[in-house]
Design a protein around this motif. Structure first.
Motif, mmCIF file in Angstrom:
data_model
loop_
_atom_site.group_PDB
_atom_site.id
_atom_site.type_symbol
_atom_site.label_atom_id
_atom_site.label_comp_id
_atom_site.label_asym_id
_atom_site.label_seq_id
_atom_site.Cartn_x
_atom_site.Cartn_y
_atom_site.Cartn_z
ATOM 1 N N ILE A 64 -19.617 7.109 10.734
ATOM 2 C CA ILE A 64 -18.680 6.495 11.686
ATOM 3 C C ILE A 64 -19.367 5.311 12.362
ATOM 4 O O ILE A 64 -20.449 5.463 12.937
ATOM 5 N N ARG A 65 -18.732 4.157 12.262
ATOM 6 C CA ARG A 65 -19.298 2.969 12.922
ATOM 7 C C ARG A 65 -18.540 2.698 14.220
ATOM 8 O O ARG A 65 -17.297 2.697 14.247
ATOM 9 N N LEU A 66 -19.289 2.493 15.301
ATOM 10 C CA LEU A 66 -18.690 2.237 16.610
ATOM 11 C C LEU A 66 -18.980 0.798 17.010
ATOM 12 O O LEU A 66 -20.124 0.350 16.929
ATOM 13 N N ARG A 67 -17.935 0.114 17.406
ATOM 14 C CA ARG A 67 -18.122 -1.284 17.810
ATOM 15 C C ARG A 67 -17.166 -1.618 18.956
ATOM 16 O O ARG A 67 -15.985 -1.267 18.907
ATOM 17 N N ASP A 68 -17.690 -2.296 19.972
ATOM 18 C CA ASP A 68 -16.882 -2.682 21.139
ATOM 19 C C ASP A 68 -16.105 -1.499 21.725
ATOM 20 O O ASP A 68 -14.930 -1.645 22.091
ATOM 21 N N GLY A 69 -16.753 -0.350 21.769
ATOM 22 C CA GLY A 69 -16.120 0.813 22.392
ATOM 23 C C GLY A 69 -15.128 1.536 21.507
ATOM 24 O O GLY A 69 -14.540 2.537 21.922
ATOM 25 N N ARG A 70 -14.930 1.039 20.307
ATOM 26 C CA ARG A 70 -13.935 1.673 19.424
ATOM 27 C C ARG A 70 -14.564 2.150 18.123
ATOM 28 O O ARG A 70 -15.679 1.769 17.782
ATOM 29 N N ILE A 71 -13.792 2.965 17.398
ATOM 30 C CA ILE A 71 -14.223 3.393 16.073
ATOM 31 C C ILE A 71 -13.817 2.288 15.102
ATOM 32 O O ILE A 71 -12.629 2.036 14.884
ATOM 33 N N LYS A 83 -10.192 8.309 14.673
ATOM 34 C CA LYS A 83 -9.594 7.480 13.634
ATOM 35 C C LYS A 83 -9.956 6.019 13.886
ATOM 36 O O LYS A 83 -10.283 5.639 15.017
ATOM 37 N N GLU A 84 -9.881 5.246 12.856
ATOM 38 C CA GLU A 84 -10.240 3.837 12.996
ATOM 39 C C GLU A 84 -9.332 3.179 14.025
ATOM 40 O O GLU A 84 -8.119 3.401 14.028
ATOM 41 N N GLY A 85 -9.946 2.413 14.915
ATOM 42 C CA GLY A 85 -9.180 1.731 15.957
ATOM 43 C C GLY A 85 -9.120 2.504 17.259
ATOM 44 O O GLY A 85 -8.822 1.939 18.305
ATOM 45 N N ALA A 86 -9.398 3.822 17.201
ATOM 46 C CA ALA A 86 -9.333 4.638 18.426
ATOM 47 C C ALA A 86 -10.552 4.365 19.292
ATOM 48 O O ALA A 86 -11.598 3.925 18.815
ATOM 49 N N GLN A 87 -10.395 4.640 20.571
ATOM 50 C CA GLN A 87 -11.521 4.557 21.500
ATOM 51 C C GLN A 87 -12.606 5.522 21.019
ATOM 52 O O GLN A 87 -12.290 6.641 20.598
ATOM 53 N N ALA A 88 -13.859 5.098 21.089
ATOM 54 C CA ALA A 88 -14.938 5.925 20.545
ATOM 55 C C ALA A 88 -15.403 6.981 21.546
ATOM 56 O O ALA A 88 -16.490 6.899 22.110
ATOM 57 N N LEU A 91 -20.251 10.974 23.667
ATOM 58 C CA LEU A 91 -20.124 9.513 23.784
ATOM 59 C C LEU A 91 -18.746 9.152 24.342
ATOM 60 O O LEU A 91 -17.733 9.759 23.961
ATOM 61 N N VAL A 92 -18.729 8.182 25.228
ATOM 62 C CA VAL A 92 -17.459 7.628 25.715
ATOM 63 C C VAL A 92 -17.498 6.126 25.481
ATOM 64 O O VAL A 92 -18.515 5.474 25.771
ATOM 65 N N ASP A 93 -16.431 5.588 24.918
ATOM 66 C CA ASP A 93 -16.404 4.152 24.616
ATOM 67 C C ASP A 93 -17.591 3.738 23.748
ATOM 68 O O ASP A 93 -18.132 2.638 23.911
ATOM 69 N N GLY A 94 -18.037 4.643 22.895
ATOM 70 C CA GLY A 94 -19.135 4.328 21.989
ATOM 71 C C GLY A 94 -20.509 4.379 22.618
ATOM 72 O O GLY A 94 -21.510 4.078 21.971
ATOM 73 N N ARG A 95 -20.577 4.795 23.874
ATOM 74 C CA ARG A 95 -21.846 4.835 24.590
ATOM 75 C C ARG A 95 -22.241 6.301 24.805
ATOM 76 O O ARG A 95 -21.388 7.121 25.191
ATOM 77 N N VAL A 96 -23.513 6.611 24.555
ATOM 78 C CA VAL A 96 -23.977 7.990 24.760
ATOM 79 C C VAL A 96 -24.016 8.261 26.262
ATOM 80 O O VAL A 96 -24.717 7.571 27.003
ATOM 81 N N ILE A 97 -23.241 9.246 26.729
ATOM 82 C CA ILE A 97 -23.251 9.560 28.169
ATOM 83 C C ILE A 97 -24.069 10.812 28.449
ATOM 84 O O ILE A 97 -24.415 11.103 29.575
ATOM 85 N N TRP A 98 -24.327 11.572 27.394
ATOM 86 C CA TRP A 98 -25.204 12.737 27.548
ATOM 87 C C TRP A 98 -25.754 13.095 26.178
ATOM 88 O O TRP A 98 -25.036 12.995 25.173
#
Ligand code: NCD
Ligand code: ZN
Length: 428
Positions: A21-28, A371-376, A416-423
């Motif tokens: 899964i590739r995450l970019r700009d907060g999305r999948i 899914k692709e396009g969803a918030q990560a 992860l929220v918005d593609g960022r590891v939060i924990w």
């Protein structure tokens, strides 16, 4: 950019398959069988781990403002992130009650300042001060960021008030989330289900109809209002029957059940221990079976923990005086995976759906799917990791759980929220 490699995702037919899964700009940005890490991209090796949408819990208590000794927004959202949750909705029984735009704004600001990264949806009160006698300014509350209205902690006693609330909530398209409890059917000190355990210990009981009479009443009241009526923490078979009928009838009713009502009944309570005291109470075997059947067939839509932290001192009081409520955020997934999925009651895909996509769908939230396009928003889980539940290790200030000592599998490892590891678990 981040890429998660070699994780196990749940396929269309519920089967597990390996995916990147590739995450970019907060999305999948992409999900594929395989992806090559690009130069400069952060790589997360999820080999052997389950990768699912971040969990969503639409019923928790964070206690801020006012009861920071029980929990704060910082500690509660940290507990949520550790439990695999990326979105949580907090109830308004704070002090002051979340019945003004200022308190809604204060809750949102506190979450931002905590840097938790968890999406926090404040639920505002139906009536001022949860008093049951005057409606809040729902328009102002919505404007400030309230996501739904509820008097959770107490039932709205007056049918006239409930009807007015439903009309206003419908007009504003705010879901009305009901704690169903008819006080006229309660006796002082009532603390456990009216049943075997109460009888054995001579304790005053809470009858199931104290809940279901409100469920039935509210379904009738909601009928011509068009409101989205949601029933909190369903515990009784009689409530399930009424919800099932209302759904068949085509009414806009949804319902949640908590992990403890799915896993325990009153006869599992070892003794008069406040760690087993919550509202609604653990009910009979028959009620528990009805809840599970209802969750399977969709009568009950999804799972919510009703995370309700209290201090150790409060929970040391005698069972008739200790406050109602147990914590749930840090143990929900492993408990349910171990005791519902590994036992064959639910498939893994069903469990995940009822903790992610379905709550989001019922409340019109844009999260809950990989899914692709969803918030990560993502949870990474180790289904093989087995641990014994030890409340002393909780991030939550609340250590009040009936599940201490249970050995369970399926622990969250990273959120992860918005593609960022939060924990992330130490060492991962
Ligand atoms: N569930 C509980 O037992 N307690 C909740 C209130 C509630 O959800 O009814 C609390 O705020 O402590
Ligand atoms: Zn409640």
């Amino acid at each position: 950019m981040t890429v998660l490699l070699n994780g196990q995702v749940i396929g269309e037919g519920g089967e597990l398959r390996t995916a990147a899964i590739r995450l970019r700009d907060g999305r999948i940005a992409a999900i594929a069988d395989q992806l090559e890490a690009m130069p400069g991209e952060e790589v997360i090796d999820a080999a052997g781990r389950l990768v699912i949408p971040g969990l969503i819990d639409l019923h928790i208590h964070l206690r801020e403002p006012g009861f920071e000794e029980k929990e704060t927004i910082a500690t509660g959202t940290r507990a949520a992130a550790r439990g695999g949750y990326t979105t949580v909705a907090c109830m308004p029984n704070t002090s002051p009650v979340t019945d003004s735009p200022e308190v809604v704004e204060r809750i949102l600001a506190s979450n931002r300042e905590s840097g938790s990264g968890v999406r926090l949806l404040p639920i505002a009160a139906i009536t001022r001060g949860l008093s049951g006698d005057r409606l809040t300014d729902m328009a102002g509350l919505k404007e400030a960021g309230a996501f739904a209205v509820s008097d959770d902690g107490v039932g709205v006693q007056s049918p006239r008030m409930m009807k007015a609330a439903m009309r206003e909530a419908a007009r504003l398209e705010l879901p009305l989330v009901a704690h169903c409890e008819e006080e006229d059917l309660l006796i002082p000190g009532a603390c456990v289900h009216t049943g075997e355990f109460a009888e054995k210990h001579g304790l005053p009981g809470i009858p199931p109809e104290a809940e279901s009479i409100h469920v039935g009443r509210d379904i009738l009241l909601a009928e011509d209002t068009g409101v989205h009526y949601h029933v909190c923490h369903v515990s009784a078979e009689s409530s399930v029957r009424l919800i099932r009928e209302a759904k068949e009838w085509g009414q806009r009713v949804t319902a949640e059940v908590s992990p403890h009502h799915l896993l325990l009944c009153d006869t599992d309570i070892p003794g008069p221990d406040p760690a087993f005291k919550m509202n609604p109470p653990l009910r009979s075997k028959r009620d528990r079976a009805a809840l599970l059947a209802a969750l399977k067939d969709g009568t009950i839509d999804f799972i919510a923990t009703d995370h309700a932290p209290h201090t150790a001192e409060e929970k040391k009081r005698p069972i008739t005086e200790a406050p109602f409520g147990i914590v749930g955020l840090e143990t929900a997934f492993p408990l349910l995976y171990t005791h519902l999925v590994l036992t064959g009651e639910l498939t893994l895909a069903q469990l995940v759906d009822k903790m992610t996509r379905i709550p989001a769908d019922r409340f019109g939230l844009p999260w809950g799917e990989l899914k692709e396009g969803a918030q990560a928003d993502i949870a990474v889980i180790d289904l093989e990791a087995e641990r014994t539940i030890d409340p002393e290790t909780f991030y939550s200030k609340g250590k009040n759980t009936p599940f201490a000592g249970w050995k369970v599998k399926g622990w969250p490892m990273m959120t992860l929220v918005d593609g960022r590891v939060i924990w992330r678990e130490d060492g991962i």
